[in-house]
Design a protein around this motif. Structure first.
Motif, mmCIF file in Angstrom:
data_model
loop_
_atom_site.group_PDB
_atom_site.id
_atom_site.type_symbol
_atom_site.label_atom_id
_atom_site.label_comp_id
_atom_site.label_asym_id
_atom_site.label_seq_id
_atom_site.Cartn_x
_atom_site.Cartn_y
_atom_site.Cartn_z
ATOM 1 N N GLU A 20 0.844 -1.210 0.000
ATOM 2 C CA GLU A 20 0.000 0.000 0.000
ATOM 3 C C GLU A 20 0.878 1.259 0.000
ATOM 4 O O GLU A 20 1.830 1.339 0.778
ATOM 5 N N SER A 39 -2.420 -1.733 -9.386
ATOM 6 C CA SER A 39 -3.316 -0.712 -8.835
ATOM 7 C C SER A 39 -3.889 -1.182 -7.495
ATOM 8 O O SER A 39 -3.902 -0.431 -6.516
ATOM 9 N N ARG A 40 -4.328 -2.422 -7.469
ATOM 10 C CA ARG A 40 -4.905 -2.938 -6.216
ATOM 11 C C ARG A 40 -3.852 -3.042 -5.122
ATOM 12 O O ARG A 40 -4.093 -2.705 -3.964
ATOM 13 N N GLY A 43 -2.836 0.455 -3.865
ATOM 14 C CA GLY A 43 -3.928 1.080 -3.112
ATOM 15 C C GLY A 43 -4.076 2.573 -3.380
ATOM 16 O O GLY A 43 -3.344 3.155 -4.179
ATOM 17 N N SER A 44 -5.012 3.184 -2.681
ATOM 18 C CA SER A 44 -5.360 4.578 -3.008
ATOM 19 C C SER A 44 -4.247 5.556 -2.667
ATOM 20 O O SER A 44 -4.197 6.654 -3.200
ATOM 21 N N ARG A 45 -3.331 5.184 -1.814
ATOM 22 C CA ARG A 45 -2.204 6.082 -1.497
ATOM 23 C C ARG A 45 -1.004 5.870 -2.425
ATOM 24 O O ARG A 45 -0.034 6.602 -2.375
ATOM 25 N N HIS A 47 0.601 4.754 -6.530
ATOM 26 C CA HIS A 47 0.329 5.179 -7.913
ATOM 27 C C HIS A 47 0.969 4.211 -8.908
ATOM 28 O O HIS A 47 2.031 3.654 -8.637
ATOM 29 N N CYS A 70 -10.903 -0.892 -9.509
ATOM 30 C CA CYS A 70 -9.566 -0.601 -8.978
ATOM 31 C C CYS A 70 -9.544 0.831 -8.459
ATOM 32 O O CYS A 70 -10.276 1.688 -8.956
ATOM 33 N N PRO A 71 -8.708 1.108 -7.475
ATOM 34 C CA PRO A 71 -8.612 2.488 -7.006
ATOM 35 C C PRO A 71 -8.135 3.416 -8.127
ATOM 36 O O PRO A 71 -7.405 2.980 -9.016
ATOM 37 N N GLU A 72 -8.541 4.667 -8.073
ATOM 38 C CA GLU A 72 -8.154 5.606 -9.151
ATOM 39 C C GLU A 72 -6.757 6.153 -8.877
ATOM 40 O O GLU A 72 -6.575 7.331 -8.575
ATOM 41 N N ASN A 73 -5.810 5.290 -8.983
ATOM 42 C CA ASN A 73 -4.420 5.624 -8.622
ATOM 43 C C ASN A 73 -3.483 5.409 -9.809
ATOM 44 O O ASN A 73 -2.329 5.046 -9.621
#
Ligand code: SAM
Length: 187
Positions: A20, A39-40, A43-45, A47, A70-73
């Protein structure tokens, strides 16, 4: 790991390496399987920067990322992976993956090639942080011939062993020209 296809073998090393908040690069987006995984994992923090020269690959990947929630990262770039060093700083990336060859279901002529693949690996290695990994799935024979495989393996042989550990695996008893998974660890 429940099967030992080259892509799954490579994904095993991605899963081990990415946590993460990490920064990752998918150098060959294709249909987006690896971009989704990264991406998974990041995580969101974190890229993910993903590259492909084909608009179709970018579209397929974007669709997959959305479908799989998937998170928008991620940043999806319709560019050659030889540009990967323009987006991130040296020693900042946890994982870079290359799955060479052509877009499954696409034009075989738009495959990766020896010169740009070696250049992109060369540019990617200093971007890895200490303990970071580069994972390669190398194919040969068939459409892709042997030039790319040979160029990549010759280049990897020259890497200084105090800075990089290069582990090349082998589907030892498989006939013809099995794929070659390679793991590079930045020491
Ligand atoms: N990892 C992908 C997946 O999960 O679906 C499959 C990748 S596919 C085997 C190889 C991809 O490399 C193709 O989509 C092709 O368009 C792309 N490619 C070829 N030359 C490239 C280059 N110079 N830079 C980035 N991508 C390239």
């Amino acid at each position: 790991m429940n099967n030992y296809q080259v892509t799954q073998w490579c994904r095993h090393f991605m899963e081990e390496a990415v946590a993460e908040g990490d920064l990752c690069i998918d150098a060959t987006m294709g249909n987006g399987h690896d971009t989704c995984l990264l991406s998974r994992l990041a995580g969101s923090r974190g890229h993910v920067y993903a590259f492909d020269i084909q608009p179709q690959a970018v579209e397929n990947t974007r669709r997959r990322l959305i479908q799989e929630h998937c998170p928008e990262n991620y940043t999806l770039l319709c560019q050659s992976h030889t540009n990967l060093d323009t987006y991130v700083s040296p020693e900042s990336v946890s994982l870079i993956t290359f799955n060479f060859g052509y877009l499954p279901g696409g034009d075989h002529k738009l495959a990766t090639s020896a010169k740009s693949s070696v250049l992109a690996i060369q540019k990617g290695l200093p971007l890895l942080k200490r303990g970071g990994r580069m994972v390669l799935c190398i194919y040969s024979g068939g459409d892709t011939g042997f030039e790319e495989r040979d160029a990549i393996l010759s280049f990897l042989k020259t890497l200084p062993s105090r800075e990089y550990l290069v582990i090349k695996s082998d589907y030892y008893n498989r006939p013809n020209h099995p794929p070659i998974p390679v793991l590079i660890l930045r020491l």
